[in-house]
Design an enzyme around this catalytic site. Sequence first.
Site, PDB file in Angstrom:
ATOM      1  N   GLY A  56      36.687  44.532  53.892  1.00 41.85           N
ATOM      2  CA  GLY A  56      34.976  44.431  54.294  1.00 41.85           C
ATOM      3  C   GLY A  56      34.583  46.143  55.193  1.00 41.85           C
ATOM      4  O   GLY A  56      35.410  45.637  56.475  1.00 41.85           O
ATOM      5  N   CYS A  83      43.136  42.290  56.447  1.00 42.41           N
ATOM      6  CA  CYS A  83      41.787  43.776  57.157  1.00 42.41           C
ATOM      7  C   CYS A  83      41.036  42.729  57.592  1.00 42.41           C
ATOM      8  O   CYS A  83      41.307  41.996  58.923  1.00 42.41           O
ATOM      9  CB  CYS A  83      41.339  44.921  56.042  1.00 42.41           C
ATOM     10  SG  CYS A  83      41.251  45.929  57.473  1.00 42.41           S
ATOM     11  N   TYR A  84      39.336  43.459  57.330  1.00 39.94           N
ATOM     12  CA  TYR A  84      38.276  42.291  57.924  1.00 39.94           C
ATOM     13  C   TYR A  84      38.110  40.204  57.598  1.00 39.94           C
ATOM     14  O   TYR A  84      38.710  40.187  59.127  1.00 39.94           O
ATOM     15  CB  TYR A  84      37.117  42.739  56.999  1.00 39.94           C
ATOM     16  CG  TYR A  84      36.174  42.009  57.467  1.00 39.94           C
ATOM     17  CD1 TYR A  84      35.677  42.520  58.672  1.00 39.94           C
ATOM     18  CD2 TYR A  84      35.802  40.878  57.051  1.00 39.94           C
ATOM     19  CE1 TYR A  84      34.178  42.226  58.881  1.00 39.94           C
ATOM     20  CE2 TYR A  84      34.378  40.117  58.047  1.00 39.94           C
ATOM     21  CZ  TYR A  84      33.807  40.845  58.297  1.00 39.94           C
ATOM     22  OH  TYR A  84      32.593  40.286  59.214  1.00 39.94           O
ATOM     23  N   HIS A 171      46.940  47.297  54.520  1.00 35.29           N
ATOM     24  CA  HIS A 171      46.361  46.654  53.066  1.00 35.29           C
ATOM     25  C   HIS A 171      47.536  46.489  52.656  1.00 35.29           C
ATOM     26  O   HIS A 171      47.799  47.475  52.302  1.00 35.29           O
ATOM     27  CB  HIS A 171      45.220  47.594  52.698  1.00 35.29           C
ATOM     28  CG  HIS A 171      43.597  47.853  53.355  1.00 35.29           C
ATOM     29  ND1 HIS A 171      43.412  46.641  52.248  1.00 35.29           N
ATOM     30  CD2 HIS A 171      43.230  48.386  54.319  1.00 35.29           C
ATOM     31  CE1 HIS A 171      42.176  46.485  53.787  1.00 35.29           C
ATOM     32  NE2 HIS A 171      41.791  48.431  54.567  1.00 35.29           N
ATOM     33  N   GLU A 173      47.852  45.640  49.600  1.00 35.89           N
ATOM     34  CA  GLU A 173      47.497  45.743  48.078  1.00 35.89           C
ATOM     35  C   GLU A 173      47.079  46.927  47.513  1.00 35.89           C
ATOM     36  O   GLU A 173      47.854  47.067  46.462  1.00 35.89           O
ATOM     37  CB  GLU A 173      46.433  45.400  48.094  1.00 35.89           C
ATOM     38  CG  GLU A 173      45.015  45.891  47.859  1.00 35.89           C
ATOM     39  CD  GLU A 173      44.936  45.446  49.507  1.00 35.89           C
ATOM     40  OE1 GLU A 173      45.613  45.365  50.103  1.00 35.89           O
ATOM     41  OE2 GLU A 173      43.196  45.944  50.136  1.00 35.89           O
ATOM     42  N   SER A 225      32.000  49.143  19.232  1.00 35.84           N
ATOM     43  CA  SER A 225      32.236  50.471  19.248  1.00 35.84           C
ATOM     44  C   SER A 225      32.981  51.374  19.133  1.00 35.84           C
ATOM     45  O   SER A 225      32.942  52.667  19.555  1.00 35.84           O
ATOM     46  CB  SER A 225      31.756  50.517  20.813  1.00 35.84           C
ATOM     47  OG  SER A 225      32.381  50.606  21.884  1.00 35.84           O
ATOM     48  N   GLY A 226      34.156  50.977  19.099  1.00 35.48           N
ATOM     49  CA  GLY A 226      35.213  51.664  19.261  1.00 35.48           C
ATOM     50  C   GLY A 226      36.052  51.873  20.127  1.00 35.48           C
ATOM     51  O   GLY A 226      37.018  52.731  20.591  1.00 35.48           O
ATOM     52  N   GLY A 227      35.691  51.381  21.576  1.00 38.72           N
ATOM     53  CA  GLY A 227      35.977  50.857  22.435  1.00 38.72           C
ATOM     54  C   GLY A 227      36.825  50.632  22.731  1.00 38.72           C
ATOM     55  O   GLY A 227      37.282  49.614  21.602  1.00 38.72           O
ATOM     56  N   VAL A 228      37.268  50.354  23.772  1.00 41.15           N
ATOM     57  CA  VAL A 228      38.640  49.785  24.480  1.00 41.15           C
ATOM     58  C   VAL A 228      38.420  47.868  24.079  1.00 41.15           C
ATOM     59  O   VAL A 228      39.032  47.526  23.464  1.00 41.15           O
ATOM     60  CB  VAL A 228      39.776  49.931  25.781  1.00 41.15           C
ATOM     61  CG1 VAL A 228      41.040  48.326  26.192  1.00 41.15           C
ATOM     62  CG2 VAL A 228      39.768  51.519  25.755  1.00 41.15           C
ATOM     63  N   ASP A 229      37.465  47.904  24.595  1.00 41.19           N
ATOM     64  CA  ASP A 229      37.619  46.522  25.046  1.00 41.19           C
ATOM     65  C   ASP A 229      36.415  45.710  24.025  1.00 41.19           C
ATOM     66  O   ASP A 229      36.329  44.960  23.245  1.00 41.19           O
ATOM     67  CB  ASP A 229      35.727  45.876  25.989  1.00 41.19           C
ATOM     68  CG  ASP A 229      36.698  46.884  27.424  1.00 41.19           C
ATOM     69  OD1 ASP A 229      37.570  47.276  27.383  1.00 41.19           O
ATOM     70  OD2 ASP A 229      35.869  47.274  28.067  1.00 41.19           O
ATOM     71  N   SER A 230      35.729  46.447  23.407  1.00 44.72           N
ATOM     72  CA  SER A 230      35.061  45.874  21.500  1.00 44.72           C
ATOM     73  C   SER A 230      36.018  45.957  20.960  1.00 44.72           C
ATOM     74  O   SER A 230      36.100  45.099  20.354  1.00 44.72           O
ATOM     75  CB  SER A 230      33.927  46.558  21.647  1.00 44.72           C
ATOM     76  OG  SER A 230      33.873  47.913  21.306  1.00 44.72           O
ATOM     77  N   SER A 231      36.813  46.519  20.750  1.00 45.26           N
ATOM     78  CA  SER A 231      38.420  46.647  19.486  1.00 45.26           C
ATOM     79  C   SER A 231      38.745  45.297  19.882  1.00 45.26           C
ATOM     80  O   SER A 231      39.178  44.921  19.190  1.00 45.26           O
ATOM     81  CB  SER A 231      38.268  48.079  19.413  1.00 45.26           C
ATOM     82  OG  SER A 231      38.025  49.442  19.559  1.00 45.26           O
ATOM     83  N   LYS A 372      41.066  45.538  33.102  1.00 41.08           N
ATOM     84  CA  LYS A 372      41.224  46.737  32.141  1.00 41.08           C
ATOM     85  C   LYS A 372      42.229  46.917  31.767  1.00 41.08           C
ATOM     86  O   LYS A 372      42.748  47.291  30.348  1.00 41.08           O
ATOM     87  CB  LYS A 372      40.501  47.742  32.496  1.00 41.08           C
ATOM     88  CG  LYS A 372      40.705  49.173  31.827  1.00 41.08           C
ATOM     89  CD  LYS A 372      38.826  48.729  31.043  1.00 41.08           C
ATOM     90  CE  LYS A 372      38.656  49.945  30.136  1.00 41.08           C
ATOM     91  NZ  LYS A 372      37.346  49.279  29.112  1.00 41.08           N
TER      92      LYS A 372
END
Length: 547
Positions: A56, A83-84, A171, A173, A225-231, A372
């Site tokens: 943070g 870290c924080y 870090h 990660e 919409s043709g986008g990744v998520d809605s597809s 994603k």
Amino acid sequence: MDTSEKVLVIDFGGQYNQLVARRVRECNVYCEIYSYRTPLDKIKEMNPKGIILTGGPASCYEEGAATCSPELFNMGVPVLGLCYGAQLMQHVLGGKVQRADNREYGKIMIDVTAPDSALLKGVTPRTQVWMSHFDYISQLAPGFESTAHSDNCPVAVAEKPSAKLYGIQFHPEVLHTPEGTKMIYNFVRDICGCEGSWRMDSFVEVQIRDIREKVGDGKVLCALSGGVDSSVAAVLLSKAIGNQLTCVFVDHGLLRKNEGDEVEEVFGPNGPYELNFIRVNAQQRFYDKLAGVTEPERKRKIIGEEFIRVFEEEAHKIGAVDYLVQGTIYPDVVESGLGGESAVIKSHHNVGGLPSVVDFKEIIEPLRNLFKDEVRKVGLELGIPKKLVFRQPFPGPGLGIRIIGEITPEKVRMVQDADAIYREEIDKAAEEWRKNATCVEYTQTDDDGSIHHYRRTDGENPPWMPNQYFAALTNMRSVGVMGDERTYDYAVALRGVSTVDFMTAEAANIPWEVLQTVMSRIINEVRGVNRVLYDISSKPPGTIEWE
Ligand code: XMP
């Protein structure tokens, strides 16, 4: 997909927090992100197998800094501070954290001094880590010992194994800590005792079963919409309930070249999926509404409102439905403030307002828990074409926010053609680069829990590869010569940005030869364009889009 074994990532506002969660999931352990403000009772209720406190921006000893209850460390649940988070653990439990003379930043070597540390099991005695801190732990809390240090940092790792409390000053990660995944694996699998049953491949199976159970013989509507998520959401639903699903795809005439047909090819009657597909060709309707409008906010508003109207009309034709599908993904959940701390401005994104015009009982969000790249993995598993699965982000108002001044069908054609050439050439150059690329090394936890170092070239991108790239049409016309003729044509602006979060961005360093090829193709092939500019502005003060 087993979410019964859960690790909580408590968010203190650091920039890599979603990455922490990704790494935990790479160890096949399910995790969720919550704000540090989450009440302790709620944390207890979730019955986590382990807790990770993130980095943070604050100093834990300052008044009003993000903090946590000391009781968090007494629950018998293993806690790892990063870290924080590591400093806060010390601060809360009686150690001392101070401002260092110099900020320690970048790749640093640390020495592991406790070979029997459960957290550092298998880590080489001298290893590289990524540090980024102003403060340091100057005195350990009672019962803790330092098990790794750097030249400037006496406590790079602090442990109290008897209480299952661990702190890491760097870090683990990020990729610059090559053995970081090993440490996170050691924590979640060995120290927390998670079995590691979170698997992406079972996600599809379980979702399909759950959707069937929930929907029964109900009717479901999805705005595609043709986008990744809605597809991906649509295909998942189609596999589960077939024709009970209706997808409405509004072609507003501001899509990229051939995009409407590409979406129809996949989801339409000749595509591989069983569903009701409605394509609304509303191009002219949008162009009519936009005629003569030059002000950017007004254009956005018109497009957004018209979209809702078109959708509403379709929804009325269909009548009442039981469920409305939304392609919400986990970063949306976190960023909308329900999960972690990151307050990202998302209000202008996507088609809000749909729920208010559709008559439905409940919303289904099958991708709500996924990142994603996990959504993309599901998409590939469902057999969705790669072209769709790896699509770039594309704004809801589409080319409407990539044409300066009035939008006309002629201008849409110019920007579509120029954009298609630009994307084609970038993709070609990237593919060429991959053929000759030197290997990249990375660490991965395999399904059986073993950790391997791999070298690969495939799928990697060249260092100059923009995270988003497109052409926009300026409203500027100027004199040129073409053959023997004088022209008075438009200038196209190419945008290509490197960015992590799309909130800040730099112009990508696309090789000159690539830009030159794009320039000459656009000028030769796109009627009405006689100049090509490359936009080198950063965001801020520029934005990524051109409106
Ligand atoms: P700006 O232009 O604000 O863009 O720097 C940042 C990112 O957001 C995307 N963007 C949108 N996405 N609806 C969307 O779904 C929108 O209205 C919208 N406006 C911008 C843009 O493409 C970039 O990735």
